[in-house]
Design a protein around this motif. Structure first.
Motif, PDB file in Angstrom:
ATOM      1  N   THR A 163      29.629  32.252  54.662  1.00 45.52           N
ATOM      2  CA  THR A 163      28.581  32.177  53.649  1.00 45.52           C
ATOM      3  C   THR A 163      29.142  32.615  52.300  1.00 45.52           C
ATOM      4  O   THR A 163      30.314  33.023  52.192  1.00 45.52           O
ATOM      5  N   GLU A 164      28.301  32.576  51.289  1.00 49.70           N
ATOM      6  CA  GLU A 164      28.706  33.006  49.957  1.00 49.70           C
ATOM      7  C   GLU A 164      29.106  34.476  49.930  1.00 49.70           C
ATOM      8  O   GLU A 164      29.801  34.924  49.013  1.00 49.70           O
ATOM      9  N   ALA A 165      28.689  35.220  50.934  1.00 49.06           N
ATOM     10  CA  ALA A 165      29.022  36.644  50.987  1.00 49.06           C
ATOM     11  C   ALA A 165      30.517  36.878  51.109  1.00 49.06           C
ATOM     12  O   ALA A 165      31.026  37.909  50.661  1.00 49.06           O
ATOM     13  N   VAL A 166      31.236  35.941  51.723  1.00 52.89           N
ATOM     14  CA  VAL A 166      32.681  36.136  51.915  1.00 52.89           C
ATOM     15  C   VAL A 166      33.387  36.223  50.567  1.00 52.89           C
ATOM     16  O   VAL A 166      34.108  37.185  50.275  1.00 52.89           O
ATOM     17  N   GLY A 167      33.171  35.219  49.724  1.00 53.36           N
ATOM     18  CA  GLY A 167      33.807  35.219  48.420  1.00 53.36           C
ATOM     19  C   GLY A 167      33.336  36.357  47.534  1.00 53.36           C
ATOM     20  O   GLY A 167      34.131  36.955  46.795  1.00 53.36           O
ATOM     21  N   GLN A 168      32.042  36.687  47.600  1.00 50.20           N
ATOM     22  CA  GLN A 168      31.514  37.781  46.777  1.00 50.20           C
ATOM     23  C   GLN A 168      32.114  39.118  47.188  1.00 50.20           C
ATOM     24  O   GLN A 168      32.468  39.945  46.346  1.00 50.20           O
ATOM     25  N   ALA A 169      32.213  39.339  48.493  1.00 53.98           N
ATOM     26  CA  ALA A 169      32.803  40.591  48.962  1.00 53.98           C
ATOM     27  C   ALA A 169      34.242  40.712  48.502  1.00 53.98           C
ATOM     28  O   ALA A 169      34.671  41.780  48.047  1.00 53.98           O
ATOM     29  N   ARG A 170      34.996  39.641  48.626  1.00 54.30           N
ATOM     30  CA  ARG A 170      36.389  39.672  48.168  1.00 54.30           C
ATOM     31  C   ARG A 170      36.464  39.946  46.673  1.00 54.30           C
ATOM     32  O   ARG A 170      37.340  40.694  46.209  1.00 54.30           O
ATOM     33  N   ALA A 171      35.557  39.356  45.900  1.00 50.40           N
ATOM     34  CA  ALA A 171      35.538  39.585  44.454  1.00 50.40           C
ATOM     35  C   ALA A 171      35.252  41.039  44.124  1.00 50.40           C
ATOM     36  O   ALA A 171      35.708  41.557  43.091  1.00 50.40           O
ATOM     37  N   LEU A 172      34.514  41.701  45.007  1.00 56.34           N
ATOM     38  CA  LEU A 172      34.186  43.107  44.808  1.00 56.34           C
ATOM     39  C   LEU A 172      35.270  44.041  45.336  1.00 56.34           C
ATOM     40  O   LEU A 172      35.153  45.261  45.220  1.00 56.34           O
ATOM     41  N   GLY A 173      36.307  43.469  45.938  1.00 51.18           N
ATOM     42  CA  GLY A 173      37.390  44.278  46.464  1.00 51.18           C
ATOM     43  C   GLY A 173      37.192  44.742  47.885  1.00 51.18           C
ATOM     44  O   GLY A 173      37.916  45.628  48.355  1.00 51.18           O
TER      45      GLY A 173
END
Length: 215
Positions: free
Chosen positions: A96-106
């Motif tokens: 889901t979009e959570a994967v990329g967002q989590a990575r962006a947050l470190g």
């Protein structure tokens, strides 16, 4: 937590405890009990009642170095909220979009996938390891087959993993296993579960056995 640190923690512990419950105080007590008894890689599912407050209070009690993450991270907003609450890694049930967002947050990410297409998509999105979910319908033989086209991918089976199947998944090449109900039982529900410490000891012994090299 850096991605390599999450992978190393999974490889060393062989066990990721999953706390999901309907009582915030009981869930917090469960998290703290797990850490106190030596299971120190824990995710709190965001489906838990008061999950973000549980994460915040557990982080305050355990300190910055504790390997405490958020599970059932579905959306970008979930990822941001989990990070604010003190999660140092994220676990998603799917790509889901959570994967990329989590990575962006470190935050390193354990992304849910079950088919080869889903595994490939999760890797493209930046997943650091794959949560094989739901694992029970597939089984250890499926994990062996899945590892053939993905020999460098770290898999963590989750969903219906009990003590018996945990051994089989680890023998089939899983980096670690994620265990919820068979470990936590009713501990995160009103009234708690007096057998929690006994199950913790059993799963710790299993994980330590799996970590010992065979002669």
């Amino acid at each position: 937590m850096q991605p390599a640190e999450l992978i190393d923690a999974l490889r060393t512990r062989r066990l990721l405890a999953i706390v999901r419950g309907t009582d915030a105080e009981a869930a917090l007590d469960t998290v703290l009990t797990l850490f106190a008894h030596g299971i120190d890689l824990v995710e709190v599912s965001l489906t838990t009642t008061g999950a973000l407050a549980v994460l915040e209070r557990a982080r305050a009690a355990l300190g910055d170095g504790a390997a405490l993450g958020a599970g059932t991270v579905l959306t970008a907003a979930d990822a941001r909220a989990a990070a604010r609450a003190g999660a140092v890694f994220a676990v998603t049930p799917g790509v889901t979009e959570a994967v990329g967002q989590a990575r962006a947050l470190g935050l390193p990410v354990l992304a849910g996938a079950v088919t080869p297409t889903e595994v490939a998509a999760a890797l493209i999105e930046g997943a650091n390891a794959i949560k094989l979910f739901p694992a029970a319908p597939a089984g250890p033989a499926y994990l062996r087959a899945l590892r053939d086209p993905f020999p460098q991918v770290d898999f963590v089976p989750v969903g219906g993993v009990d003590a018996g199947s945990a051994r089989e998944y680890l023998a089939a090449g899983a980096l670690a296993v994620g265990v919820g109900g068979p470990l936590v039982g009713a501990a995160a529900r009103p009234g708690g579960d007096p057998a929690l410490a006994e199950r913790i000891a059993a799963f710790r012994a299993l994980a330590e056995e799996a970590s010992c090299p065979t002669s």
